[in-house]
Structure formats: structure tokens, C-alpha cells
Design a protein around this motif. Structure first.
Motif, PDB file in Angstrom:
ATOM      1  N   LYS A 117       0.747  -1.170   0.020  1.00  0.00           N
ATOM      2  CA  LYS A 117      -0.418   0.269   0.147  1.00  0.00           C
ATOM      3  C   LYS A 117       1.387   1.622  -0.054  1.00  0.00           C
ATOM      4  O   LYS A 117       0.506   2.187  -0.536  1.00  0.00           O
ATOM      5  CB  LYS A 117      -0.419  -0.273   1.017  1.00  0.00           C
TER       6      LYS A 117
ATOM      7  N   LEU B  22     -14.403  -5.000   6.834  1.00  0.00           N
ATOM      8  CA  LEU B  22     -14.361  -3.999   5.472  1.00  0.00           C
ATOM      9  C   LEU B  22     -13.300  -3.300   5.434  1.00  0.00           C
ATOM     10  O   LEU B  22     -12.578  -2.913   4.537  1.00  0.00           O
ATOM     11  CB  LEU B  22     -15.650  -2.722   5.504  1.00  0.00           C
ATOM     12  N   LEU B  23     -12.908  -2.216   7.044  1.00  0.00           N
ATOM     13  CA  LEU B  23     -11.459  -2.168   7.172  1.00  0.00           C
ATOM     14  C   LEU B  23     -10.331  -2.325   6.619  1.00  0.00           C
ATOM     15  O   LEU B  23     -10.155  -2.273   5.528  1.00  0.00           O
ATOM     16  CB  LEU B  23     -11.225  -1.414   8.055  1.00  0.00           C
ATOM     17  N   ARG B  25     -10.048  -5.133   4.048  1.00  0.00           N
ATOM     18  CA  ARG B  25     -10.352  -4.970   3.091  1.00  0.00           C
ATOM     19  C   ARG B  25      -9.433  -3.805   2.409  1.00  0.00           C
ATOM     20  O   ARG B  25      -8.445  -3.888   1.134  1.00  0.00           O
ATOM     21  CB  ARG B  25     -11.456  -5.332   2.570  1.00  0.00           C
ATOM     22  N   GLU B  26      -9.911  -2.825   2.798  1.00  0.00           N
ATOM     23  CA  GLU B  26      -9.338  -1.380   2.469  1.00  0.00           C
ATOM     24  C   GLU B  26      -8.025  -1.221   2.995  1.00  0.00           C
ATOM     25  O   GLU B  26      -6.902  -0.819   1.806  1.00  0.00           O
ATOM     26  CB  GLU B  26     -10.445  -0.665   2.824  1.00  0.00           C
ATOM     27  N   LYS B  27      -7.822  -1.085   3.937  1.00  0.00           N
ATOM     28  CA  LYS B  27      -6.377  -0.613   4.127  1.00  0.00           C
ATOM     29  C   LYS B  27      -5.781  -1.781   4.972  1.00  0.00           C
ATOM     30  O   LYS B  27      -4.372  -1.599   4.890  1.00  0.00           O
ATOM     31  CB  LYS B  27      -6.546   0.019   5.461  1.00  0.00           C
ATOM     32  N   THR B  32      -5.068  -1.501   9.841  1.00  0.00           N
ATOM     33  CA  THR B  32      -6.088  -1.047  11.064  1.00  0.00           C
ATOM     34  C   THR B  32      -5.604  -0.806  12.313  1.00  0.00           C
ATOM     35  O   THR B  32      -5.584  -2.093  12.874  1.00  0.00           O
ATOM     36  CB  THR B  32      -7.377  -1.915  10.469  1.00  0.00           C
ATOM     37  N   ARG B 105      -7.713  -5.861  -3.669  1.00  0.00           N
ATOM     38  CA  ARG B 105      -8.420  -6.450  -2.408  1.00  0.00           C
ATOM     39  C   ARG B 105      -8.534  -7.972  -2.337  1.00  0.00           C
ATOM     40  O   ARG B 105      -9.063  -8.409  -3.254  1.00  0.00           O
ATOM     41  CB  ARG B 105      -9.404  -6.056  -2.062  1.00  0.00           C
TER      42      ARG B 105
END
Lengths: 196, 196
Positions: A117, B22-23, B25-27, B32, B105
Motif C-alpha cells: 500500500k 471492511l476496513l 479489505r481497504e487498508k 487497521t 483487495r
DNA sequence: GAAAGATTGGACCCGCAAGTCCAGAATCAG
DNA sequence: CTGATTCTGGACTTGCGGGTCCAATCTTTC
């Protein structure tokens, strides 16, 4: 290059990269601290930041680059000589042996998952690795398969077979998947070779 | 089960797991923090530790379990009906669509790479996932291929093809590898179906 | 309706690891 | 030789984030 760096300096830098790579193979990138690296290399904090001005990330990128080279190195000389069915088998065997030895350790895995990332550079390293890897495979499939499209597809599925097999090896500690995947992925090459 | 946990409590716990997933998956799992989760769920620190007594790791394991379920869920109902060549094609299409949407992701990737060393439980979750996945594939290959050994090998190489294709998709943003790998991995099923 | 237990809020603690700084030793360039 | 530059040592700062604690509410149960 070598922007003002003594031979001694270069050696130290290299020492750090190699040692860090080793540590990371054992413990993973996330659990490898700068202090670990410092201790393992008998260096000081200031040296780490001297050679890797952007700090930790900078160093990890260097390690990633180093490990990416190793991946291809482990497949030589077979990777560059995939012109016969026998050579494909030899390559397959080398791959199996190499990853079998590596076992659960994945040199690049933890590195990428941490850098992915934050550092686009790391992503470049990996996609470059895959690109040259694929190109080498394609040289092999291209000579054995007359249909261009088939050769391209075959090279890709071989590459995917290795990746998938390694993932499964790391998760399950079993090489069966890698074996099966490689066997079936290079299968088209057998008849391809016979047809020549 | 439900060792003294109100319906309300259960709901809160679930809310936390879903939001955390969800978090992540994004970051990614590493970036997290508990505070992120707290903020996203409008809960308090104490709740997090109330529902996940062992703290962060405990929560991540719960998320991993949740995500592992999703993986199989995304392949239904196709995964359980791989009895004809057409159904294999349908499954292939579903897999391609699903991972195409997911893109870079990787729900489980970062999770496992962080939990792998510290929590053997996480490893179990993944190997269980692969085991049931392989079993489902094997039911399919078994009905289409008369040779048992071939069926087993084929199931394994299909599984590896998916994993490898996904890895390459995440690294290169291209679905080509997954497409090629799947196509060639399920190829034996076509002739198998014809031979029946 | 009251005790017991589950649920919630949020302030606080604390250690770790990244990053800073400066001074001193080694090395190089001319 | 000597001034500049690179290399090294290590103490110090800092912030982040996991984990603790206790008191306040809501729920269940009888």
C-alpha cells in the motif's frame, strides 16, 4: 549511481540488505525491527538511516529488490533453456526442490504485504519480476507450441501454477499442489515437443 | 456456545466483525488499528476487549473466519454442482467475475500474513477452507474423470490455478493470468465429459 | 422490583520501535 | 598534508496503538 559512496560504504549497505533479508525470511517483515537489523549487523541506528534515508520502508524496498533477484536466480540455468520437453521437466524439478526447501518461508510475501500500500515502488519490483519471468517462460512455450495464442496462455498458466502451488505449500505445508499444478500446466509442452 | 451473551451483545459483536472486515479489505490488517474499528463501529475500547478478550489477535481471527466463509459463499451455488462441463464453465465465470470485482483487495491475504506466525488457529482456518474447497472440486472432477488419481490431481491443480491467478491479479491488476490458468486447469474436464 | 450479570463509555497507562541529532573516527581528493 | 566528506556510535525524543480499569447503564431472571 554510487552517488558519493565509498567501497566500504557500499559493502556495509550490502551487508545490511543481506542480513535484513535473512531476518525477514525467518520472522516476517512486520516483526523485523530496525533494532533487530542493527543487532544482527553490528551497526548503529545512524548507519541504517545513512544508507536508507527514508528509513525502514526504504530498507524494505532494497530487500525486496534483492529477494526478487533471488527468485529468478533460483531457477537458473533452467529458466533460460526451456526449448525441449526434457528441459521443462528439469525446470519443474528445480522449482519443486527450491520451494520444497524454502517451505513455509516466503521471501517476498510478507515484504509485499507490508509495502504494497505505502510503496508503489515495491509493486513495480514485483510486476517487473513477473514480467521477466513470464517472458522467459514464453520463450520456452513459444518454441514448442506453434500457435502463438496457445503459447502465451500456456506461459501465463504455468506462472500462475507456480504462484498458486507456492501459496498452497505455505498454507498447508504440502507440495502436492505445486506438483500437480506444474505437471498439468506444462502438459501441453509434451505433445508440443512431440509434434515438432 | 453463546456463553452468556445477550442477543444484543451478539449483534454488537457481529457488527464489529463485519466493520473490521471492511476496513481490513481497504487498508490491510496491519494498518487497521483498534481505534479505527472503534470509530467505524461507534463502540468503545472496552467493548472490543469485552467481545474479544484476547484483544486484537482474537478479533482478527474472528474476521478471518468470517472472510473464509465468504470465499466459499462467493462460489455458490456453482461450487456444489460441478457435474457437467457446462457447470464447470459457469463456475469458472463466477470465479472470474468475483475476483475481477475484488481487484486488488485480498480479504484473507493481509490477515494471514499477520496472524500466520502468532496464531496457529488462523492457519487452521485457512487449511480448513482449502480442504473443503478441494473436496468440493474433487466431487466435480471425480464425476467427470474415471481415473481417481487424475481426478485428485486435477482438483489440486484447479485450486492452485485459482490461487495463482488471484495472486497475479493482485500484483499486476490483470485478470489474464487467472483466465488462462482456469481455462487450462479445467481443460481435462471437457474431454472427460465427452467420454462419459 | 431487585439482585446478578451483561453491556457500554472513556480516561489512563505503558512499552515499543521509528526516527532525530550531534559528535567523533575513518577515508578520500588534490 | 589537510580540508572535505563519508562513515559510525549511541543517547534521546516522540507518537502511536494495544491493553487496563472502573464506574455507569441496560437486561435478564426469579
Amino acid at each position: 549511481m554510487n552517488r558519493g559512496m565509498t567501497a566500504k560504504g557500499l559493502a556495509t549497505r550490502q551487508r545490511i540488505v543481506v542480513a535484513a533479508a535473512l531476518l525477514i525470511r525467518e520472522k516476517g517483515a512486520a516483526e523485523t525491527t530496525l533494532d533487530d537489523v542493527r543487532a544482527a549487523t553490528s551497526t548503529s541506528k545512524s548507519q541504517l538511516f545513512h544508507y536508507f534515508p527514508d528509513g525502514r520502508i526504504d530498507m524494505l524496498v532494497a530487500v525486496a529488490r534483492h529477494e526478487a533477484d533471488q527468485v529468478l536466480e533460483a531457477q537458473r540455468p533452467y529458466l533460460d533453456e526451456l526449448t525441449t520437453w526434457e528441459s521443462w521437466q528439469a525446470w519443474r524439478k528445480a522449482v519443486l526442490r527450491h520451494y520444497g526447501e524454502l517451505g513455509r518461508r516466503c521471501p517476498l510475501g510478507s515484504l509485499i504485504s507490508e509495502l504494497g500500500k505505502s510503496s508503489p515502488e515495491a509493486r513495480t519490483i514485483v510486476s517487473d519480476l513477473f514480467a521477466t519471468w513470464e517472458a522467459a517462460l514464453l520463450r520456452g512455450t513459444g518454441t514448442l507450441l506453434s500457435d502463438r495464442g496457445a503459447a502465451v496462455g500456456c506461459a501465463r498458466s504455468v506462472l500462475a501454477a507456480v504462484q498458486g502451488g507456492v501459496v498452497l505449500l505455505q498454507m498447508t505445508d504440502r507440495v502436492d499442489y505445486l506438483e500437480a499444478a506444474l505437471t498439468s500446466a506444462i502438459e501441453p509442452m509434451r505433445s508440443g515437443a512431440a509434434a515438432r
